[in-house]
Motif scaffolding. Structure first.
Motif, PDB file in Angstrom:
ATOM      1  N   THR A   1       0.821  -1.153   0.109  1.00 19.14           N
ATOM      2  CA  THR A   1       0.067   0.008   0.041  1.00 19.14           C
ATOM      3  C   THR A   1       0.914   1.407   0.021  1.00 19.14           C
ATOM      4  O   THR A   1       1.960   1.468   0.696  1.00 19.14           O
ATOM      5  CB  THR A   1      -0.925  -0.110   1.340  1.00 19.14           C
ATOM      6  OG1 THR A   1      -1.879  -1.177   1.164  1.00 19.14           O
ATOM      7  CG2 THR A   1      -1.782   1.346   1.271  1.00 19.14           C
ATOM      8  N   TYR A   2       0.304   2.241  -0.576  1.00 21.21           N
ATOM      9  CA  TYR A   2       1.168   3.674  -0.601  1.00 21.21           C
ATOM     10  C   TYR A   2       1.199   4.158   0.579  1.00 21.21           C
ATOM     11  O   TYR A   2       0.124   3.957   1.249  1.00 21.21           O
ATOM     12  CB  TYR A   2       0.470   4.403  -1.811  1.00 21.21           C
ATOM     13  CG  TYR A   2       1.118   5.753  -1.690  1.00 21.21           C
ATOM     14  CD1 TYR A   2       2.288   6.057  -2.414  1.00 21.21           C
ATOM     15  CD2 TYR A   2       0.515   6.924  -1.040  1.00 21.21           C
ATOM     16  CE1 TYR A   2       3.022   7.510  -2.302  1.00 21.21           C
ATOM     17  CE2 TYR A   2       1.055   8.247  -0.960  1.00 21.21           C
ATOM     18  CZ  TYR A   2       2.391   8.513  -1.545  1.00 21.21           C
ATOM     19  OH  TYR A   2       2.957   9.625  -1.568  1.00 21.21           O
ATOM     20  N   ASN A   3       2.202   4.544   1.077  1.00 20.48           N
ATOM     21  CA  ASN A   3       2.152   5.443   2.286  1.00 20.48           C
ATOM     22  C   ASN A   3       3.202   6.533   2.385  1.00 20.48           C
ATOM     23  O   ASN A   3       3.994   6.671   1.201  1.00 20.48           O
ATOM     24  CB  ASN A   3       2.352   4.512   3.274  1.00 20.48           C
ATOM     25  CG  ASN A   3       3.776   3.886   3.081  1.00 20.48           C
ATOM     26  OD1 ASN A   3       4.786   4.481   3.716  1.00 20.48           O
ATOM     27  ND2 ASN A   3       3.962   2.672   2.632  1.00 20.48           N
ATOM     28  N   SER A   4       3.202   7.453   3.306  1.00 21.59           N
ATOM     29  CA  SER A   4       4.275   8.486   3.278  1.00 21.59           C
ATOM     30  C   SER A   4       5.199   8.537   4.237  1.00 21.59           C
ATOM     31  O   SER A   4       5.593   9.716   4.737  1.00 21.59           O
ATOM     32  CB  SER A   4       3.263   9.840   3.327  1.00 21.59           C
ATOM     33  OG  SER A   4       2.364   9.806   4.582  1.00 21.59           O
ATOM     34  N   HIS A   5       5.570   7.411   4.822  1.00 26.39           N
ATOM     35  CA  HIS A   5       6.385   7.060   5.815  1.00 26.39           C
ATOM     36  C   HIS A   5       7.731   7.455   5.276  1.00 26.39           C
ATOM     37  O   HIS A   5       8.072   6.956   4.347  1.00 26.39           O
ATOM     38  CB  HIS A   5       6.486   5.910   6.497  1.00 26.39           C
ATOM     39  CG  HIS A   5       5.093   5.402   7.168  1.00 26.39           C
ATOM     40  ND1 HIS A   5       5.170   5.612   8.725  1.00 26.39           N
ATOM     41  CD2 HIS A   5       4.129   4.753   6.810  1.00 26.39           C
ATOM     42  CE1 HIS A   5       3.826   5.060   8.799  1.00 26.39           C
ATOM     43  NE2 HIS A   5       3.396   4.707   7.801  1.00 26.39           N
TER      44      HIS A   5
END
Length: 370
Positions: free
Chosen positions: A207-211
Motif C-alpha cells: 500500500t502507498y504510504n508517506s512514511h
C-alpha cells in the motif's frame, strides 16, 4: 532447503504427514505418482479454492504486451479449469505484470493486455470456466524503481498505481467484499469475503504510504485486518480463516520484513496465531515453500511464487485447498517442470502432484517418507 515432494495412495495416509522441527520447512520426497491422495474426485469436498502468484517476466523476456509469462499462464489457467474437483475461486497473488514504473502508460498498457488475454477464450479455458478470479496486487504493480538500482533498497511506493490498478482490475474484486471504511484510494485493495463458510482476508502488502521521505514498502491497515481476523474467528458463519497477500512474512526459515518480506508481519503474525488463522498465503519469492513457523504448531505460511517468473522454483503450477465435510483442510500443490528457457511452451509437460498435506492447526504429527 526445498519443500518436500510427496505422494501417497489413500486418504488415510494423510494422517501420517510430516513432523517438523522448530521452524523447519516441510521435507520433500519425490512423488511416485501424478495422483493426489484425494483422488481424481476429492470425496466429500465442501469447497475448493486455488492460488498462486508471480507470473511476470523480466526485461527482454516477454513476447506479449502484458509482460506475463504467457505460455505458463495459459498452462496454469487450463489445468485449473480441467481439475475434476474444480476450484470455485482462484486467487492470483500479485506480480502479474512487469511494470515497476511511474510512467502511467506502462502499467496501463500491461494490465489492459493482461485482461484482454484473460478474456480471450482462444487463449485459455478459464474464460468460460465459471471460476471466480480474485487478483491481488504485488510490488510490481504498486511500487516503482527509483534509479534502477538494487531492488532490495530501491523500490518506492507510487501513489498513481492504485488508480490504474482499480481501472483494470476492479472486475476481479468481488462485489460482495467487505472493505475498509476509508475513502482513501490506497486502501481499496485490502478487503475480505466469505465463501462457503471460509473467511478470506486479502491484503495489499504494498500500500502507498508517506512514511519517510520516499515512503516505505508495506504498511497495511493492521487494525482493520486484526479486527477482521477476530470477527471471522468468532463468527458462527465461518469455519476456517485464511489471510492472503503478495509478500510473505516467513521466508527461507526466517521472519523477514522490508523488500523480501512483509513489513507488517511483526504486528499481524501474532494476530494470525491468536486468531487461529489456518494459513497466510503469499508469493513474491519465486519459489514454493510450506512452513509451520512456530515450534508448537499453529498458522502455516505458504509461499506460492511458482507461477511462472524466473527464480528458484523447480516447477510452475498452483496450489489447491480442499475443505472437506469432516472439517479438515487439505493442501495439494501441482505443477509442471520449469522449462529452459522458463518462458517456453509448457503444453507437453506433465502436471504432477508436488506436495500435499493436512493443514492441522496443532503441531503436525505426520511423518514423510525419506
Amino acid at each position: 532447503m526445498k519443500p518436500c515432494l510427496y505422494s501417497t495412495v489413500t486418504l488415510l495416509i494423510l494422517a501420517c504427514l510430516a513432523c517438523k522441527k522448530d521452524a523447519e520447512e516441510v521435507p520433500v520426497a519425490t512423488p511416485t505418482t501424478n495422483q493426489s491422495v484425494l483422488g481424481n474426485q476429492a470425496p466429500d469436498t465442501l469447497f475448493t479454492f486455488a492460488f498462486v502468484g508471480c507470473n511476470r517476466v523480466s526485461d527482454g523476456d516477454h513476447s506479449n504486451h502484458s509482460t506475463a509469462n504467457v505460455n505458463v499462464l495459459r498452462r496454469i489457467f487450463n489445468d485449473i479449469s480441467e481439475e475434476s474437483t474444480q476450484p470455485k475461486t482462484f486467487f492470483f497473488l500479485g506480480d502479474i505484470v512487469r511494470s515497476l514504473s511511474r510512467n502511467p502508460s506502462t502499467m496501463d498498457n500491461q494490465l489492459s493486455a493482461w485482461v484482454g488475454m484473460y478474456n480471450d477464450p482462444n487463449y485459455s479455458k478459464i474464460t468460460n470456466s465459471g471460476i471466480e478470479m480474485v487478483v491481488v496486487p504485488g510490488n510490481h504493480e504498486m511500487l516503482y524503481y527509483k534509479d534502477r538500482g538494487d531492488p532490495d533498497q530501491d523500490e518506492w511506493p507510487w501513489y498513481g498505481a492504485s488508480k490504474i490498478w482499480l481501472k483494470h482490475m476492479s472486475r476481479f474484486m468481488p462485489s460482495d467484499r467487505d472493505t475498509i471504511a476509508d475513502t482513501s484510494i490506497v486502501q481499496k485493495m485490502t478487503f475480505s469475503l466469505i465463501r462457503n463458510r471460509v473467511g478470506f482476508i486479502i491484503m495489499n502488502t504494498d500500500t502507498y504510504n508517506s512514511h519517510g521521505s520516499h515512503g516505505e514498502e508495506g504498511r497495511t491497515n493492521t487494525d482493520w485486518v486484526a479486527a477482521k481476523i477476530k470477527e471471522y474467528q468468532s463468527s458462527s458463519e465461518v469455519d476456517h480463516v485464511f489471510v492472503l497477500g503478495h509478500k510473505p512474512y516467513y521466508v527461507d526459515d526466517q521472519f523477514k520484513t522490508g523488500h523480501k518480506g512483509f513489513a507488517d508481519g511483526p504486528v499481524l503474525w501474532p494476530e494470525m496465531q491468536s486468531g487461529h488463522v489456518v494459513a497466510f498465503l503469499a508469493a513474491h519469492k519465486h519459489d514454493y515453500q510450506r512452513w509451520q513457523p512456530e515450534s508448537s504448531g499453529g498458522t502455516y505460511q505458504i509461499v506460492a511464487g511458482h507461477g511462472g517468473s524466473s527464480g528458484a522454483a523447480e516447477f510452475f503450477g498452483y496450489t489447491l485447498i480442499y475443505i472437506l465435510s469432516d472439517n479438515t483442510v487439505h493442501l495439494v500443490t501441482k505443477g509442471v517442470k520449469k522449462g529452459s528457457p522458463f518462458t517456453e511452451d509448457m503444453s507437453a509437460h506433465e502436471n504432477k502432484v508436488r506436495d500435499e498435506a493436512v493443514l492441522t492447526w496443532e503441531k503436525n504429527k505426520n511423518t514423510y517418507p525419506n
